[in-house]
Design a protein around this motif. Structure first.
Motif, mmCIF file in Angstrom:
data_model
loop_
_atom_site.group_PDB
_atom_site.id
_atom_site.type_symbol
_atom_site.label_atom_id
_atom_site.label_comp_id
_atom_site.label_asym_id
_atom_site.label_seq_id
_atom_site.Cartn_x
_atom_site.Cartn_y
_atom_site.Cartn_z
ATOM 1 N N GLY A 105 -5.105 -6.869 17.254
ATOM 2 C CA GLY A 105 -5.153 -5.508 16.723
ATOM 3 C C GLY A 105 -6.069 -4.614 17.532
ATOM 4 N N LEU A 106 -7.187 -5.165 17.998
ATOM 5 C CA LEU A 106 -8.105 -4.388 18.830
ATOM 6 C C LEU A 106 -7.575 -4.239 20.254
ATOM 7 C CD1 LEU A 106 -11.534 -5.876 17.729
ATOM 8 C CD2 LEU A 106 -10.708 -3.570 17.315
ATOM 9 N N GLY A 107 -7.029 -5.313 20.789
ATOM 10 C CA GLY A 107 -6.609 -5.313 22.187
ATOM 11 C C GLY A 107 -5.289 -4.623 22.452
ATOM 12 N N HIS A 108 -4.435 -4.547 21.449
ATOM 13 C CA HIS A 108 -3.108 -3.962 21.616
ATOM 14 C C HIS A 108 -2.907 -2.819 20.631
ATOM 15 C CE1 HIS A 108 -2.224 -7.400 24.142
ATOM 16 N NE2 HIS A 108 -2.628 -8.194 23.160
ATOM 17 N N TRP A 109 -3.865 -1.953 20.589
ATOM 18 C CA TRP A 109 -3.905 -0.852 19.646
ATOM 19 C C TRP A 109 -2.620 -0.040 19.721
ATOM 20 C CZ3 TRP A 109 -9.141 1.471 18.339
ATOM 21 C CH2 TRP A 109 -9.028 2.468 17.374
ATOM 22 N N GLU A 110 -1.907 0.023 18.618
ATOM 23 C CA GLU A 110 -0.662 0.799 18.526
ATOM 24 C C GLU A 110 -0.633 1.454 17.157
ATOM 25 O OE1 GLU A 110 2.971 -1.338 19.474
ATOM 26 O OE2 GLU A 110 1.783 -2.820 20.545
ATOM 27 N N GLU A 111 -1.122 2.652 17.088
ATOM 28 C CA GLU A 111 -1.197 3.322 15.791
ATOM 29 C C GLU A 111 0.172 3.447 15.124
ATOM 30 O OE1 GLU A 111 -3.384 6.934 16.139
ATOM 31 O OE2 GLU A 111 -5.174 5.888 16.826
ATOM 32 N N THR A 112 1.222 3.655 15.923
ATOM 33 C CA THR A 112 2.553 3.794 15.329
ATOM 34 C C THR A 112 3.028 2.486 14.712
ATOM 35 O OG1 THR A 112 3.624 3.308 17.448
ATOM 36 C CG2 THR A 112 3.245 5.639 16.911
ATOM 37 N N GLN A 113 2.473 1.378 15.168
ATOM 38 C CA GLN A 113 2.835 0.073 14.630
ATOM 39 C C GLN A 113 1.824 -0.415 13.582
ATOM 40 O OE1 GLN A 113 5.635 -1.752 15.479
ATOM 41 N NE2 GLN A 113 6.229 0.119 16.516
ATOM 42 N N GLY A 114 0.807 0.395 13.326
ATOM 43 C CA GLY A 114 -0.188 0.026 12.326
ATOM 44 C C GLY A 114 -1.238 -0.948 12.827
#
Length: 166
Positions: A105-114
């Motif tokens: 979650g920290l390393g692959h931050w994707e706000e659109t994916q939550g």
């Protein structure tokens, strides 16, 4: 010295230095700062990010020795005071999988994916909670989250201890 020795020594030194930075900030800097110049949450998130990302190989295999994530977090006492909350599906994961999910979650931050970090503010406009949303797989299966009340940094520090002192 082999590459493995260098990597292990670096990971341990990185963990030790990061813990010292947090301790020094808490003891010296944060007490002498104006409210709008106190960056304890920023430092905490940076340290959390660093400790989850950098020395991952050092503790990843050790995390596998712990079973169910929810049981381990409960047994460690981190969930006792209600200042740390985890997603309901955490009972389906091992502790190693849960930590990897949070790391993702920290390393692959994707706000659109939550995925990533959410900040929650109190009535004064100050951040009082951080939520890290992660996923165990690329397909976003087994979404997880951990929420920390950061008004008392001991909660995050205790979690960091769980993942780095194993």
């Amino acid at each position: 010295m082999t590459n493995e020795d260098i990597e292990r020594d670096f990971a341990k030194a990185f963990i030790d230095r990061t813990e010292k930075i947090l301790s020094q900030y808490k003891q010296n800097v944060s007490k002498n700062c104006a409210k709008d110049e106190n960056f304890d949450v920023t430092l905490l998130v940076n340290c959390l990010f660093g400790l989850l990302m950098m020395p991952e190989k050092k503790y990843n295999n050790k995390l596998k020795q712990f079973g169910n994530a929810e049981s381990y977090l409960e047994d460690s006492g981190i969930l006792e005071n209600g200042k740390v909350c985890v997603s309901q599906n955490v009972n389906e994961l091992t502790f190693e999988q849960f930590v990897r999910s949070i790391r993702n979650g920290l390393g692959h931050w994707e706000e659109t994916q939550g995925l990533g970090i959410e900040y929650k503010k109190n009535e004064e406009g100050l951040i009082d909670k951080i939520v890290i949303n992660g996923s165990l797989t690329v397909k976003k299966e087994y979404k997880t989250s951990i929420e920390f009340d950061v008004t008392d940094t001991e909660n995050v520090t205790k979690f960091l201890d769980l993942i780095t002192k194993v």
